[in-house]
Write a protein that holds these residues in place. Structure first.
Motif, mmCIF file in Angstrom:
data_model
loop_
_atom_site.group_PDB
_atom_site.id
_atom_site.type_symbol
_atom_site.label_atom_id
_atom_site.label_comp_id
_atom_site.label_asym_id
_atom_site.label_seq_id
_atom_site.Cartn_x
_atom_site.Cartn_y
_atom_site.Cartn_z
ATOM 1 N N ILE A 57 8.490 -1.972 5.930
ATOM 2 C CA ILE A 57 8.006 -3.349 6.022
ATOM 3 C C ILE A 57 7.685 -3.618 7.486
ATOM 4 N N SER A 58 6.445 -4.009 7.736
ATOM 5 C CA SER A 58 6.035 -4.220 9.123
ATOM 6 C C SER A 58 5.090 -5.414 9.240
ATOM 7 N N GLU A 59 4.851 -5.798 10.477
ATOM 8 C CA GLU A 59 3.942 -6.892 10.791
ATOM 9 C C GLU A 59 2.938 -6.384 11.813
ATOM 10 N N LEU A 60 1.702 -6.843 11.680
ATOM 11 C CA LEU A 60 0.707 -6.459 12.666
ATOM 12 C C LEU A 60 0.975 -7.211 13.961
ATOM 13 N N THR A 61 0.797 -6.525 15.062
ATOM 14 C CA THR A 61 0.934 -7.162 16.371
ATOM 15 C C THR A 61 -0.297 -8.032 16.625
ATOM 16 N N PRO A 62 -0.222 -8.944 17.581
ATOM 17 C CA PRO A 62 -1.421 -9.736 17.909
ATOM 18 C C PRO A 62 -2.622 -8.849 18.283
ATOM 19 N N GLU A 63 -2.380 -7.744 18.944
ATOM 20 C CA GLU A 63 -3.474 -6.837 19.308
ATOM 21 C C GLU A 63 -4.084 -6.202 18.053
ATOM 22 N N GLU A 64 -3.237 -5.851 17.095
ATOM 23 C CA GLU A 64 -3.742 -5.275 15.847
ATOM 24 C C GLU A 64 -4.463 -6.332 14.998
ATOM 25 N N GLN A 65 -4.029 -7.575 15.095
ATOM 26 C CA GLN A 65 -4.642 -8.659 14.328
ATOM 27 C C GLN A 65 -6.032 -9.018 14.845
ATOM 28 N N ALA A 66 -6.283 -8.809 16.134
ATOM 29 C CA ALA A 66 -7.527 -9.277 16.770
ATOM 30 C C ALA A 66 -8.800 -8.840 16.050
ATOM 31 N N PRO A 67 -8.980 -7.562 15.687
ATOM 32 C CA PRO A 67 -10.223 -7.188 14.992
ATOM 33 C C PRO A 67 -10.388 -7.891 13.646
ATOM 34 N N PHE A 68 -9.277 -8.160 12.978
ATOM 35 C CA PHE A 68 -9.323 -8.866 11.700
ATOM 36 C C PHE A 68 -9.717 -10.327 11.922
ATOM 37 N N ARG A 69 -9.101 -10.941 12.912
ATOM 38 C CA ARG A 69 -9.392 -12.351 13.208
ATOM 39 C C ARG A 69 -10.841 -12.542 13.654
ATOM 40 N N ALA A 70 -11.397 -11.527 14.286
ATOM 41 C CA ALA A 70 -12.783 -11.618 14.738
ATOM 42 C C ALA A 70 -13.739 -11.813 13.561
ATOM 43 N N LEU A 71 -13.325 -11.418 12.378
ATOM 44 C CA LEU A 71 -14.163 -11.554 11.181
ATOM 45 C C LEU A 71 -14.028 -12.917 10.511
ATOM 46 N N ALA A 72 -13.116 -13.752 10.991
ATOM 47 C CA ALA A 72 -12.839 -15.036 10.337
ATOM 48 C C ALA A 72 -14.061 -15.938 10.277
ATOM 49 N N GLY A 73 -14.909 -15.893 11.293
ATOM 50 C CA GLY A 73 -16.103 -16.743 11.304
ATOM 51 C C GLY A 73 -16.995 -16.513 10.103
ATOM 52 N N ASN A 74 -17.069 -15.279 9.644
ATOM 53 C CA ASN A 74 -17.884 -14.980 8.460
ATOM 54 C C ASN A 74 -17.342 -15.694 7.232
ATOM 55 N N SER A 76 0.838 -1.195 0.000
ATOM 56 C CA SER A 76 0.000 0.000 0.000
ATOM 57 C C SER A 76 0.877 1.251 0.000
ATOM 58 N N ASN A 77 0.231 2.374 -0.166
ATOM 59 C CA ASN A 77 0.929 3.654 -0.035
ATOM 60 C C ASN A 77 0.476 4.407 1.205
ATOM 61 N N LYS A 78 -0.154 3.689 2.115
ATOM 62 C CA LYS A 78 -0.528 4.215 3.423
ATOM 63 C C LYS A 78 -0.470 3.051 4.400
ATOM 64 N N PRO A 79 -0.329 3.330 5.674
ATOM 65 C CA PRO A 79 -0.324 2.220 6.637
ATOM 66 C C PRO A 79 -1.660 1.469 6.610
ATOM 67 N N LEU A 80 -1.589 0.153 6.684
ATOM 68 C CA LEU A 80 -2.782 -0.695 6.778
ATOM 69 C C LEU A 80 -2.684 -1.466 8.087
ATOM 70 N N ARG A 81 -3.158 -0.861 9.150
ATOM 71 C CA ARG A 81 -3.011 -1.466 10.474
ATOM 72 C C ARG A 81 -4.340 -1.659 11.192
ATOM 73 N N LYS A 82 -5.405 -1.002 10.698
ATOM 74 C CA LYS A 82 -6.719 -1.084 11.332
ATOM 75 C C LYS A 82 -7.761 -1.372 10.257
ATOM 76 N N LEU A 83 -8.893 -1.906 10.668
ATOM 77 C CA LEU A 83 -9.966 -2.178 9.715
ATOM 78 C C LEU A 83 -10.337 -0.925 8.931
ATOM 79 N N GLU A 84 -10.364 0.228 9.602
ATOM 80 C CA GLU A 84 -10.729 1.482 8.929
ATOM 81 C C GLU A 84 -9.782 1.799 7.770
ATOM 82 N N ASP A 85 -8.542 1.350 7.856
ATOM 83 C CA ASP A 85 -7.559 1.626 6.803
ATOM 84 C C ASP A 85 -7.924 0.935 5.485
ATOM 85 N N PHE A 86 -8.756 -0.093 5.567
ATOM 86 C CA PHE A 86 -9.124 -0.860 4.375
ATOM 87 C C PHE A 86 -10.388 -0.344 3.684
ATOM 88 N N LYS A 87 -11.046 0.621 4.287
ATOM 89 C CA LYS A 87 -12.304 1.106 3.718
ATOM 90 C C LYS A 87 -12.079 1.603 2.288
#
Length: 188
Positions: free
Chosen positions: A140-157, A2-13
């Motif tokens: 180059i970065s990696e999401l922390t487990p705390e940052e991953q949590a909102p994304f993982r919460a959507l896995a059930g869908n 990306s050309n902006k940080p993608l660290r939160k769900l809002e970043d993907f809107k």
């Protein structure tokens, strides 16, 4: 990428993310709020350059090999999907083998998978170094487990979509896969 940080769900809107022609992958990114785009691999660089897409998903070695990193400032590993490799054989054929041969096939399979995962991890690290050498401003970065949590919460869908697409055995296979992934993570 990306050309902006993608660290939160809002970043993907409304983020136009190139994904492989995989309906489950598209569902994952739709769930994040992105607009998944299926573009042939050979056209990704041009699509990034012409701003037809905002980013794409690839392992690090793919970004380096195809020079995609030249068109994006950020490479973020969200750990949205585990890297899975499989050793596959025809079950009818496998069942015709002697128990000794079946045991050898199973052992070789486990060893091959482990080797492949180690190889890809090493390859990614080598390519990461090459990209940063050519382009030190690349982030180059990696999401922390705390940052991953909102994304993982959507896995059930997405799991529900998979079960609906793959048929009656899908739920059983998914449970088995999750158990194997968990066992592999605990073995690390």
């Amino acid at each position: 990428s990306s050309n902006k940080p993608l660290r939160k769900l809002e970043d993907f809107k409304n983020f136009r993310m190139r994904v492989m022609a995989d309906p489950l992958l598209a569902e994952i990114y739709k769930g994040y709020g992105a607009v998944p785009q299926s573009i042939p691999y050979a056209e990704v660089y041009s699509a990034l350059q012409l701003k037809q897409i905002d980013g794409n998903i690839q392992p690090l070695y793919g970004h380096e090999e195809m020079s995609f990193y030249e068109q994006n400032q950020y490479l973020t590993n969200p750990y949205e999907m585990p890297f899975i490799t499989a050793f596959v054989t025809n079950l009818d054929w496998f069942n015709t083998q002697t128990p000794a041969h079946q045991a050898i096939i199973e052992e070789v399979s486990r060893e091959a998978i482990g080797h492949t995962i180690e190889f890809v991890d090493k390859l990614n690290e080598e390519r990461k170094a090459k990209m940063l050498n050519k382009r030190p401003d690349l982030i180059i970065s990696e999401l922390t487990p705390e940052e991953q949590a909102p994304f993982r919460a959507l896995a059930g869908n997405v799991e529900k979509v998979y079960i609906g697409m793959a048929g009656p055995d899908a739920e059983k296979l998914l449970k088995e896969l999750k158990a194997e992934i968990k066992a592999a993570e605990e073995a690390k």
